[in-house]
Write a protein that holds these residues in place. Structure first.
Motif, PDB file in Angstrom:
ATOM      1  N   THR A 118      24.451 -12.080  -3.540  1.00  0.00           N
ATOM      2  CA  THR A 118      25.203 -10.895  -3.960  1.00  0.00           C
ATOM      3  C   THR A 118      24.285 -10.024  -4.814  1.00  0.00           C
ATOM      4  N   ALA A 119      24.687  -8.757  -4.995  1.00  0.00           N
ATOM      5  CA  ALA A 119      23.861  -7.831  -5.770  1.00  0.00           C
ATOM      6  C   ALA A 119      24.733  -6.742  -6.369  1.00  0.00           C
ATOM      7  N   PHE A 120      24.181  -6.065  -7.385  1.00  0.00           N
ATOM      8  CA  PHE A 120      24.898  -5.008  -8.094  1.00  0.00           C
ATOM      9  C   PHE A 120      23.977  -3.816  -8.307  1.00  0.00           C
ATOM     10  N   ASP A 121      24.519  -2.603  -8.128  1.00  0.00           N
ATOM     11  CA  ASP A 121      23.756  -1.380  -8.373  1.00  0.00           C
ATOM     12  C   ASP A 121      24.757  -0.264  -8.632  1.00  0.00           C
ATOM     13  N   VAL A 122      24.254   0.915  -9.027  1.00  0.00           N
ATOM     14  CA  VAL A 122      25.143   2.057  -9.279  1.00  0.00           C
ATOM     15  C   VAL A 122      24.830   3.232  -8.369  1.00  0.00           C
ATOM     16  N   ASP A 123      23.750   3.143  -7.580  1.00  0.00           N
ATOM     17  CA  ASP A 123      23.347   4.255  -6.714  1.00  0.00           C
ATOM     18  C   ASP A 123      24.180   4.245  -5.434  1.00  0.00           C
ATOM     19  N   GLU A 124      24.803   5.380  -5.120  1.00  0.00           N
ATOM     20  CA  GLU A 124      25.704   5.454  -3.972  1.00  0.00           C
ATOM     21  C   GLU A 124      24.997   5.221  -2.643  1.00  0.00           C
ATOM     22  N   ARG A 125      23.661   5.344  -2.613  1.00  0.00           N
ATOM     23  CA  ARG A 125      22.914   5.100  -1.385  1.00  0.00           C
ATOM     24  C   ARG A 125      22.698   3.611  -1.124  1.00  0.00           C
ATOM     25  N   LYS A 126      23.042   2.779  -2.096  1.00  0.00           N
ATOM     26  CA  LYS A 126      22.864   1.333  -1.971  1.00  0.00           C
ATOM     27  C   LYS A 126      24.184   0.566  -1.983  1.00  0.00           C
ATOM     28  N   VAL A 127      25.143   1.050  -2.756  1.00  0.00           N
ATOM     29  CA  VAL A 127      26.422   0.353  -2.899  1.00  0.00           C
ATOM     30  C   VAL A 127      27.142   0.277  -1.556  1.00  0.00           C
ATOM     31  N   GLY A 128      27.643  -0.914  -1.237  1.00  0.00           N
ATOM     32  CA  GLY A 128      28.373  -1.138   0.007  1.00  0.00           C
ATOM     33  C   GLY A 128      27.507  -1.578   1.161  1.00  0.00           C
ATOM     34  N   LYS A 129      26.197  -1.543   0.994  1.00  0.00           N
ATOM     35  CA  LYS A 129      25.291  -1.918   2.074  1.00  0.00           C
ATOM     36  C   LYS A 129      24.856  -3.375   1.949  1.00  0.00           C
ATOM     37  N   ASP A 130      24.393  -3.921   3.064  1.00  0.00           N
ATOM     38  CA  ASP A 130      23.713  -5.207   3.005  1.00  0.00           C
ATOM     39  C   ASP A 130      22.446  -5.027   2.180  1.00  0.00           C
ATOM     40  N   VAL A 131      22.087  -6.039   1.422  1.00  0.00           N
ATOM     41  CA  VAL A 131      20.903  -5.953   0.562  1.00  0.00           C
ATOM     42  C   VAL A 131      19.661  -5.552   1.358  1.00  0.00           C
ATOM     43  N   ALA A 132      19.552  -6.028   2.591  1.00  0.00           N
ATOM     44  CA  ALA A 132      18.392  -5.710   3.429  1.00  0.00           C
ATOM     45  C   ALA A 132      18.259  -4.210   3.664  1.00  0.00           C
ATOM     46  N   ASP A 133      19.379  -3.519   3.806  1.00  0.00           N
ATOM     47  CA  ASP A 133      19.357  -2.066   3.988  1.00  0.00           C
ATOM     48  C   ASP A 133      19.178  -1.348   2.654  1.00  0.00           C
ATOM     49  N   ALA A 134      19.779  -1.887   1.612  1.00  0.00           N
ATOM     50  CA  ALA A 134      19.732  -1.236   0.298  1.00  0.00           C
ATOM     51  C   ALA A 134      18.320  -1.176  -0.261  1.00  0.00           C
ATOM     52  N   ILE A 135      17.510  -2.207  -0.026  1.00  0.00           N
ATOM     53  CA  ILE A 135      16.164  -2.197  -0.601  1.00  0.00           C
ATOM     54  C   ILE A 135      15.265  -1.159   0.066  1.00  0.00           C
ATOM     55  N   GLU A 136      15.705  -0.622   1.212  1.00  0.00           N
ATOM     56  CA  GLU A 136      14.928   0.417   1.895  1.00  0.00           C
ATOM     57  C   GLU A 136      15.405   1.824   1.554  1.00  0.00           C
ATOM     58  N   ALA A 137      16.469   1.923   0.770  1.00  0.00           N
ATOM     59  CA  ALA A 137      17.038   3.228   0.433  1.00  0.00           C
ATOM     60  C   ALA A 137      16.268   3.889  -0.707  1.00  0.00           C
ATOM     61  N   SER A 138      16.286   5.237  -0.721  1.00  0.00           N
ATOM     62  CA  SER A 138      15.707   5.975  -1.843  1.00  0.00           C
ATOM     63  C   SER A 138      16.527   5.674  -3.102  1.00  0.00           C
ATOM     64  N   PRO A 139      15.878   5.710  -4.270  1.00  0.00           N
ATOM     65  CA  PRO A 139      14.509   6.140  -4.536  1.00  0.00           C
ATOM     66  C   PRO A 139      13.462   5.027  -4.492  1.00  0.00           C
ATOM     67  N   ASN A 140      13.783   3.869  -3.875  1.00  0.00           N
ATOM     68  CA  ASN A 140      12.798   2.790  -3.776  1.00  0.00           C
ATOM     69  C   ASN A 140      11.546   3.283  -3.055  1.00  0.00           C
ATOM     70  N   CYS A 141      10.393   2.884  -3.576  1.00  0.00           N
ATOM     71  CA  CYS A 141       9.144   3.398  -3.013  1.00  0.00           C
ATOM     72  C   CYS A 141       8.024   2.364  -3.015  1.00  0.00           C
ATOM     73  N   THR A 142       8.379   1.087  -3.197  1.00  0.00           N
ATOM     74  CA  THR A 142       7.338   0.069  -3.229  1.00  0.00           C
ATOM     75  C   THR A 142       6.779  -0.192  -1.842  1.00  0.00           C
ATOM     76  N   GLN A 143       5.658  -0.873  -1.815  1.00  0.00           N
ATOM     77  CA  GLN A 143       4.972  -1.175  -0.564  1.00  0.00           C
ATOM     78  C   GLN A 143       5.832  -2.062   0.341  1.00  0.00           C
ATOM     79  N   THR A 144       5.846  -1.757   1.637  1.00  0.00           N
ATOM     80  CA  THR A 144       6.558  -2.581   2.609  1.00  0.00           C
ATOM     81  C   THR A 144       5.755  -3.839   2.894  1.00  0.00           C
ATOM     82  N   ILE A 145       6.376  -4.976   2.717  1.00  0.00           N
ATOM     83  CA  ILE A 145       5.713  -6.263   2.967  1.00  0.00           C
ATOM     84  C   ILE A 145       6.005  -6.750   4.378  1.00  0.00           C
ATOM     85  N   LEU A 146       7.233  -6.542   4.848  1.00  0.00           N
ATOM     86  CA  LEU A 146       7.656  -7.005   6.166  1.00  0.00           C
ATOM     87  C   LEU A 146       7.782  -5.814   7.112  1.00  0.00           C
ATOM     88  N   ASP A 147       6.944  -5.748   8.121  1.00  0.00           N
ATOM     89  CA  ASP A 147       6.961  -4.607   9.048  1.00  0.00           C
ATOM     90  C   ASP A 147       8.276  -4.502   9.800  1.00  0.00           C
TER      91      ASP A 147
END
Length: 391
Positions: free
Chosen positions: A53-82
Protein backbone atom coordinates in the motif's frame (compact mmCIF):
# COMPACT_ATOMS: atom_id res chain seq x y z
CA UNK A 1 9.16 -17.87 1.66
CA UNK A 2 10.13 -14.89 3.83
CA UNK A 3 8.32 -11.68 2.97
CA UNK A 4 8.29 -8.08 4.13
CA UNK A 5 5.08 -6.23 3.38
CA UNK A 6 5.99 -2.59 2.80
CA UNK A 7 3.87 0.57 3.03
CA UNK A 8 5.19 3.80 1.51
CA UNK A 9 4.33 7.36 2.57
CA UNK A 10 5.27 9.68 -0.30
CA UNK A 11 5.44 8.11 -3.78
CA UNK A 12 8.20 10.34 -5.14
CA UNK A 13 11.61 9.74 -6.64
CA UNK A 14 12.97 7.87 -3.60
CA UNK A 15 10.05 5.44 -3.63
CA UNK A 16 10.45 4.98 -7.38
CA UNK A 17 14.14 4.09 -7.11
CA UNK A 18 13.54 1.79 -4.15
CA UNK A 19 10.73 -0.20 -5.77
CA UNK A 20 12.37 -0.38 -9.20
CA UNK A 21 15.60 -1.53 -7.55
CA UNK A 22 13.88 -4.28 -5.59
CA UNK A 23 12.40 -5.61 -8.84
CA UNK A 24 15.79 -5.26 -10.55
CA UNK A 25 17.39 -7.61 -8.00
CA UNK A 26 14.35 -9.91 -7.97
CA UNK A 27 14.90 -10.54 -11.68
CA UNK A 28 18.60 -11.24 -11.11
CA UNK A 29 18.73 -13.65 -8.15
CA UNK A 30 22.08 -15.14 -9.14
CA UNK A 31 23.83 -11.99 -10.33
CA UNK A 32 26.71 -10.33 -8.48
CA UNK A 33 25.25 -8.13 -5.74
CA UNK A 34 26.50 -4.89 -7.27
CA UNK A 35 25.12 -1.87 -5.42
CA UNK A 36 24.12 -3.74 -2.25
CA UNK A 37 25.54 -3.37 1.24
CA UNK A 38 23.80 -6.67 2.11
CA UNK A 39 22.17 -9.12 -0.30
CA UNK A 40 20.58 -10.83 2.69
CA UNK A 41 19.77 -9.63 6.19
CA UNK A 42 18.75 -12.45 8.47
CA UNK A 43 16.54 -14.60 6.28
CA UNK A 44 15.43 -11.67 4.11
CA UNK A 45 16.74 -11.20 0.59
CA UNK A 46 16.30 -7.85 -1.17
CA UNK A 47 13.63 -9.47 -3.34
CA UNK A 48 11.55 -10.41 -0.28
CA UNK A 49 10.31 -6.83 0.10
CA UNK A 50 6.91 -6.28 -1.52
CA UNK A 51 4.92 -3.04 -1.59
CA UNK A 52 1.34 -3.55 -0.37
CA UNK A 53 0.00 0.00 0.00
CA UNK A 54 1.07 3.63 -0.41
CA UNK A 55 0.05 7.19 0.45
CA UNK A 56 0.47 10.48 -1.42
CA UNK A 57 -1.34 13.80 -1.92
CA UNK A 58 -0.68 14.43 -5.63
CA UNK A 59 -3.80 13.90 -7.75
CA UNK A 60 -1.68 12.40 -10.55
CA UNK A 61 -0.73 9.50 -8.26
CA UNK A 62 -3.70 8.95 -5.94
CA UNK A 63 -5.92 6.06 -7.01
CA UNK A 64 -3.31 4.49 -9.27
CA UNK A 65 -1.36 1.29 -8.92
CA UNK A 66 2.03 2.08 -7.41
CA UNK A 67 3.71 0.93 -10.64
CA UNK A 68 1.92 3.69 -12.57
CA UNK A 69 2.25 6.30 -9.83
CA UNK A 70 6.05 6.14 -9.71
CA UNK A 71 6.11 7.13 -13.40
CA UNK A 72 3.87 10.17 -12.92
CA UNK A 73 5.11 13.77 -12.79
CA UNK A 74 6.84 15.38 -11.02
CA UNK A 75 8.97 12.23 -10.54
CA UNK A 76 12.14 12.55 -12.58
CA UNK A 77 14.59 9.93 -11.34
CA UNK A 78 16.47 7.61 -13.64
CA UNK A 79 14.51 4.67 -15.08
CA UNK A 80 15.98 1.39 -13.85
CA UNK A 81 13.54 -1.02 -15.53
CA UNK A 82 13.05 -0.44 -19.26
CA UNK A 83 9.80 -2.42 -19.28
CA UNK A 84 8.45 -0.89 -16.06
CA UNK A 85 7.73 -2.26 -12.63
CA UNK A 86 4.65 -4.26 -13.64
CA UNK A 87 1.33 -4.18 -11.80
CA UNK A 88 1.83 -4.47 -8.06
CA UNK A 89 -1.78 -4.60 -6.89
CA UNK A 90 -0.94 -1.89 -4.36
CA UNK A 91 -2.98 1.31 -4.67
CA UNK A 92 -1.80 4.82 -3.80
CA UNK A 93 -4.25 6.28 -1.28
CA UNK A 94 -4.86 9.93 -0.52
CA UNK A 95 -2.86 10.75 2.61
CA UNK A 96 -3.42 13.74 4.89
CA UNK A 97 -1.99 16.95 3.41
CA UNK A 98 -1.11 18.73 6.66
CA UNK A 99 2.19 20.59 6.00
CA UNK A 100 3.30 18.27 3.21
CA UNK A 101 3.48 20.79 0.35
CA UNK A 102 4.57 24.45 0.58
CA UNK A 103 2.61 27.00 -1.44
CA UNK A 104 5.38 27.76 -3.93
CA UNK A 105 5.44 24.13 -5.16
CA UNK A 106 1.95 24.42 -6.68
CA UNK A 107 2.96 27.31 -8.98
CA UNK A 108 5.49 25.63 -11.26
CA UNK A 109 4.95 24.13 -14.72
CA UNK A 110 3.28 20.73 -15.15
CA UNK A 111 6.55 18.81 -15.09
CA UNK A 112 7.71 20.19 -11.74
CA UNK A 113 4.76 21.41 -9.68
CA UNK A 114 2.65 19.48 -7.17
CA UNK A 115 -1.01 18.92 -8.11
CA UNK A 116 -2.75 18.58 -4.75
CA UNK A 117 -6.10 16.81 -4.84
CA UNK A 118 -9.03 17.76 -2.62
CA UNK A 119 -10.67 14.37 -2.04
CA UNK A 120 -11.01 12.99 1.48
CA UNK A 121 -7.84 11.42 2.94
CA UNK A 122 -7.83 7.77 3.91
CA UNK A 123 -7.57 6.58 7.51
CA UNK A 124 -3.88 5.61 7.55
CA UNK A 125 -4.16 3.25 10.52
CA UNK A 126 -7.04 1.34 8.96
CA UNK A 127 -5.21 1.05 5.64
CA UNK A 128 -2.03 -0.19 7.28
CA UNK A 129 -4.02 -2.84 9.12
CA UNK A 130 -6.07 -3.80 6.05
CA UNK A 131 -2.95 -4.22 3.90
CA UNK A 132 -1.11 -6.27 6.51
CA UNK A 133 1.93 -3.98 6.27
CA UNK A 134 4.97 -4.89 8.35
CA UNK A 135 7.03 -1.74 7.75
CA UNK A 136 6.06 1.84 6.84
CA UNK A 137 8.77 3.94 5.18
CA UNK A 138 8.39 7.71 5.39
CA UNK A 139 9.37 9.74 2.31
CA UNK A 140 7.30 12.89 2.90
CA UNK A 141 9.05 16.17 1.95
CA UNK A 142 11.62 17.98 4.07
CA UNK A 143 9.81 20.32 6.47
CA UNK A 144 6.62 18.24 6.56
CA UNK A 145 6.93 17.75 10.32
CA UNK A 146 3.20 17.31 10.99
CA UNK A 147 2.89 14.75 8.20
CA UNK A 148 5.92 12.77 9.41
CA UNK A 149 4.50 12.65 12.94
CA UNK A 150 1.06 11.69 11.65
CA UNK A 151 2.52 8.63 9.93
CA UNK A 152 4.59 7.83 13.03
CA UNK A 153 1.41 7.90 15.14
CA UNK A 154 -0.30 5.63 12.62
CA UNK A 155 2.59 3.16 12.70
CA UNK A 156 2.45 3.07 16.50
CA UNK A 157 -1.29 2.45 16.56
CA UNK A 158 -1.15 -0.19 13.82
CA UNK A 159 1.92 -1.94 15.28
CA UNK A 160 3.91 -1.38 12.09
CA UNK A 161 7.68 -0.76 12.14
CA UNK A 162 8.59 2.78 11.05
CA UNK A 163 11.57 3.85 8.92
CA UNK A 164 11.87 7.64 9.00
CA UNK A 165 13.96 8.77 6.04
CA UNK A 166 13.18 12.46 6.55
CA UNK A 167 14.73 15.03 8.95
CA UNK A 168 11.85 15.17 11.40
CA UNK A 169 13.34 14.05 14.70
CA UNK A 170 11.33 11.07 15.89
CA UNK A 171 13.66 8.11 16.49
CA UNK A 172 16.16 10.58 18.01
CA UNK A 173 13.55 12.24 20.25
CA UNK A 174 13.38 10.89 23.81
CA UNK A 175 9.58 11.02 24.11
CA UNK A 176 8.95 9.33 20.77
CA UNK A 177 11.63 6.76 21.61
CA UNK A 178 9.86 5.98 24.88
CA UNK A 179 6.51 5.53 23.14
CA UNK A 180 7.89 3.21 20.44
CA UNK A 181 9.74 1.20 23.08
CA UNK A 182 6.64 0.88 25.26
CA UNK A 183 4.57 -0.24 22.26
CA UNK A 184 7.31 -2.72 21.22
CA UNK A 185 7.32 -1.20 17.74
CA UNK A 186 10.74 -0.78 16.04
CA UNK A 187 11.76 2.56 14.54
CA UNK A 188 14.78 3.47 12.39
CA UNK A 189 15.67 7.14 11.89
CA UNK A 190 16.15 9.96 11.31
CA UNK A 191 17.06 11.36 7.84
CA UNK A 192 18.54 8.79 5.47
CA UNK A 193 22.31 8.87 4.84
CA UNK A 194 22.89 7.76 1.25
CA UNK A 195 25.31 5.05 0.10
CA UNK A 196 27.92 7.45 -1.28
CA UNK A 197 26.31 10.83 -0.74
CA UNK A 198 27.52 14.22 0.42
CA UNK A 199 27.08 13.47 4.13
CA UNK A 200 28.87 10.10 4.26
CA UNK A 201 31.76 11.45 2.14
CA UNK A 202 32.01 14.58 4.28
CA UNK A 203 31.93 12.50 7.50
CA UNK A 204 34.65 10.21 6.16
CA UNK A 205 36.96 13.06 5.17
CA UNK A 206 36.38 14.75 8.52
CA UNK A 207 37.27 11.56 10.38
CA UNK A 208 40.35 11.16 8.14
CA UNK A 209 41.59 14.60 9.21
CA UNK A 210 41.09 13.67 12.87
CA UNK A 211 42.73 10.24 12.61
CA UNK A 212 45.76 11.62 10.73
CA UNK A 213 46.37 14.42 13.20
CA UNK A 214 45.23 17.29 10.97
CA UNK A 215 43.43 20.14 12.74
CA UNK A 216 40.23 21.06 10.88
CA UNK A 217 39.70 24.83 10.87
CA UNK A 218 36.78 25.34 8.47
CA UNK A 219 34.51 23.26 6.27
CA UNK A 220 31.48 23.66 4.03
CA UNK A 221 29.15 21.52 1.96
CA UNK A 222 26.99 23.09 -0.77
CA UNK A 223 24.36 21.07 -2.66
CA UNK A 224 22.04 21.65 -5.59
CA UNK A 225 19.72 19.50 -7.71
CA UNK A 226 16.56 19.53 -9.80
CA UNK A 227 14.17 17.13 -8.10
CA UNK A 228 11.16 18.09 -5.96
CA UNK A 229 13.25 17.74 -2.81
CA UNK A 230 15.37 20.72 -3.87
CA UNK A 231 12.32 22.59 -5.16
CA UNK A 232 10.65 22.08 -1.77
CA UNK A 233 13.73 23.36 0.05
CA UNK A 234 13.61 26.73 -1.69
CA UNK A 235 11.31 27.58 1.22
CA UNK A 236 14.05 28.15 3.78
CA UNK A 237 11.55 28.12 6.65
CA UNK A 238 11.35 24.33 6.16
CA UNK A 239 15.10 23.74 6.50
CA UNK A 240 15.76 24.01 10.22
CA UNK A 241 15.87 20.29 11.02
CA UNK A 242 17.55 19.45 7.69
CA UNK A 243 20.48 21.78 8.40
CA UNK A 244 20.69 20.52 11.97
CA UNK A 245 20.68 16.90 10.83
CA UNK A 246 23.40 17.34 8.19
CA UNK A 247 25.59 19.59 10.34
CA UNK A 248 25.47 17.39 13.45
CA UNK A 249 26.18 14.31 11.35
CA UNK A 250 29.50 15.76 10.19
CA UNK A 251 30.31 17.51 13.47
CA UNK A 252 29.89 14.21 15.36
CA UNK A 253 33.04 12.89 13.67
CA UNK A 254 35.22 15.68 15.14
CA UNK A 255 37.15 15.27 18.39
CA UNK A 256 36.81 19.03 18.94
CA UNK A 257 33.61 20.09 17.11
CA UNK A 258 33.79 23.32 15.12
CA UNK A 259 31.85 26.41 16.14
CA UNK A 260 28.81 27.34 14.06
CA UNK A 261 30.73 30.09 12.27
CA UNK A 262 33.34 27.62 10.97
CA UNK A 263 31.04 24.98 9.50
CA UNK A 264 28.33 25.43 6.86
CA UNK A 265 26.32 22.50 5.55
CA UNK A 266 23.04 22.64 3.74
CA UNK A 267 21.07 22.69 0.49
CA UNK A 268 21.97 25.65 -1.68
CA UNK A 269 19.78 25.89 -4.77
CA UNK A 270 17.32 24.31 -7.20
CA UNK A 271 18.35 23.82 -10.84
CA UNK A 272 15.40 22.27 -12.72
CA UNK A 273 17.32 20.71 -15.60
CA UNK A 274 19.44 18.68 -13.20
CA UNK A 275 16.35 16.53 -12.46
CA UNK A 276 17.28 13.85 -9.90
CA UNK A 277 21.01 14.50 -10.21
CA UNK A 278 22.56 16.06 -7.13
CA UNK A 279 25.84 17.95 -7.17
CA UNK A 280 27.74 18.59 -3.93
CA UNK A 281 30.80 20.76 -3.36
CA UNK A 282 32.75 19.93 -0.20
CA UNK A 283 35.75 21.81 1.16
CA UNK A 284 37.84 21.17 4.27
CA UNK A 285 40.60 23.53 5.42
CA UNK A 286 43.08 22.44 8.08
CA UNK A 287 46.63 22.45 9.40
CA UNK A 288 48.97 19.49 9.53
CA UNK A 289 52.60 18.93 10.47
CA UNK A 290 54.23 22.03 11.99
CA UNK A 291 51.01 24.03 11.49
CA UNK A 292 51.41 23.91 7.69
CA UNK A 293 48.01 24.48 5.98
CA UNK A 294 46.29 22.04 3.65
CA UNK A 295 42.86 21.84 2.12
CA UNK A 296 40.67 19.29 0.33
CA UNK A 297 38.09 20.28 -2.26
CA UNK A 298 35.73 17.74 -3.82
CA UNK A 299 32.88 17.70 -6.31
CA UNK A 300 30.38 14.82 -6.05
CA UNK A 301 27.70 14.14 -8.65
CA UNK A 302 25.15 11.40 -7.95
CA UNK A 303 21.66 10.30 -8.92
CA UNK A 304 20.05 11.26 -5.63
CA UNK A 305 17.20 8.76 -5.19
CA UNK A 306 18.94 5.46 -6.10
CA UNK A 307 21.74 6.58 -3.78
CA UNK A 308 19.29 6.64 -0.86
CA UNK A 309 17.48 3.44 -1.89
CA UNK A 310 20.64 1.38 -1.44
CA UNK A 311 20.56 2.30 2.24
CA UNK A 312 16.79 2.25 2.81
CA UNK A 313 16.62 -1.42 1.79
CA UNK A 314 18.83 -2.35 4.77
CA UNK A 315 16.86 -0.18 7.18
CA UNK A 316 13.60 -1.84 6.08
CA UNK A 317 14.93 -5.36 6.56
CA UNK A 318 16.49 -4.62 9.95
CA UNK A 319 13.18 -3.10 11.07
CA UNK A 320 11.38 -6.30 10.09
CA UNK A 321 14.03 -8.42 11.79
CA UNK A 322 13.46 -6.45 15.00
CA UNK A 323 9.70 -6.93 14.62
CA UNK A 324 10.23 -10.68 14.28
CA UNK A 325 12.38 -10.71 17.42
CA UNK A 326 9.97 -8.64 19.51
CA UNK A 327 12.37 -5.70 19.75
CA UNK A 328 10.73 -2.27 20.02
CA UNK A 329 11.93 1.30 20.15
CA UNK A 330 14.79 2.98 18.25
CA UNK A 331 17.17 0.53 16.60
CA UNK A 332 20.40 2.30 17.46
CA UNK A 333 22.73 0.14 15.36
CA UNK A 334 21.01 0.38 11.97
CA UNK A 335 19.99 3.98 12.66
CA UNK A 336 23.62 4.98 13.21
CA UNK A 337 24.62 3.13 10.02
CA UNK A 338 21.90 4.44 7.71
CA UNK A 339 20.73 7.79 9.11
CA UNK A 340 22.20 11.29 9.51
CA UNK A 341 20.52 12.05 12.86
CA UNK A 342 20.28 8.73 14.75
CA UNK A 343 19.63 8.44 18.47
CA UNK A 344 23.40 7.98 18.98
CA UNK A 345 26.21 8.92 16.58
CA UNK A 346 29.20 6.61 15.97
CA UNK A 347 32.07 6.39 13.57
CA UNK A 348 30.72 4.64 10.49
CA UNK A 349 33.02 1.62 10.73
CA UNK A 350 31.81 0.94 14.27
CA UNK A 351 28.18 1.40 13.22
CA UNK A 352 28.67 -1.18 10.46
CA UNK A 353 30.21 -3.63 12.94
CA UNK A 354 27.27 -3.19 15.30
CA UNK A 355 24.80 -3.78 12.47
CA UNK A 356 26.54 -7.05 11.59
CA UNK A 357 26.24 -8.13 15.22
CA UNK A 358 22.57 -7.14 15.28
CA UNK A 359 21.90 -9.20 12.14
CA UNK A 360 23.62 -12.19 13.70
CA UNK A 361 21.32 -11.93 16.70
CA UNK A 362 23.78 -10.67 19.31
CA UNK A 363 21.80 -9.84 22.47
CA UNK A 364 21.29 -6.12 22.79
CA UNK A 365 23.21 -5.81 26.05
CA UNK A 366 26.40 -7.19 24.43
CA UNK A 367 26.16 -4.63 21.65
CA UNK A 368 25.56 -1.86 24.19
CA UNK A 369 28.63 -2.91 26.19
CA UNK A 370 30.69 -2.51 23.04
CA UNK A 371 29.08 0.88 22.40
CA UNK A 372 29.86 2.08 25.93
CA UNK A 373 33.48 0.98 25.64
CA UNK A 374 33.85 2.89 22.38
CA UNK A 375 32.29 6.00 23.91
CA UNK A 376 34.65 5.99 26.86
CA UNK A 377 37.71 5.66 24.62
CA UNK A 378 36.87 7.62 21.47
CA UNK A 379 33.80 9.81 21.68
CA UNK A 380 34.17 13.61 21.58
CA UNK A 381 33.46 15.18 24.98
CA UNK A 382 30.09 16.70 23.88
CA UNK A 383 28.83 13.24 22.98
CA UNK A 384 29.98 11.34 26.06
CA UNK A 385 27.10 12.39 28.28
CA UNK A 386 24.40 10.54 26.38
CA UNK A 387 21.46 8.51 27.55
CA UNK A 388 23.21 5.38 26.24
CA UNK A 389 25.89 5.56 28.95
CA UNK A 390 23.27 6.10 31.64
CA UNK A 391 21.42 2.85 30.98
Amino acid sequence: MAEIRLAVAGVGNCASSLLQGIEYYRRRPDADPIGLMHREIGNYDVSDVEVVTAFDVDERKVGKDVADAIEASPNCTQTILDDGLGTTGATVHRGPLLDGVPDHMTDYDEAHRFAVGDDEPVDVVEELQRSGADVLINYVPVGAEEAARHYAEAALEAGVAYVNCMPCFIASDDEWARRFTKARVPIVGDDVKSQVGATIVHRTLTRLFEDRGVHLDNTYQLNFGGNTDFLNMLDTSRLSTKKTSKTESVRSQMDDPLDDGDIHIGPSDYVAWQDDNKVAFIRLEGRGWADVPLDVELRLSVEDSPNSAGVAIDAIRCAKLALDRGIGGPLEEISAYTMKHPPVQYEDNLARDLVERFIQGMPAYHARRKMRAWFRERAPEPLKETKLLKR
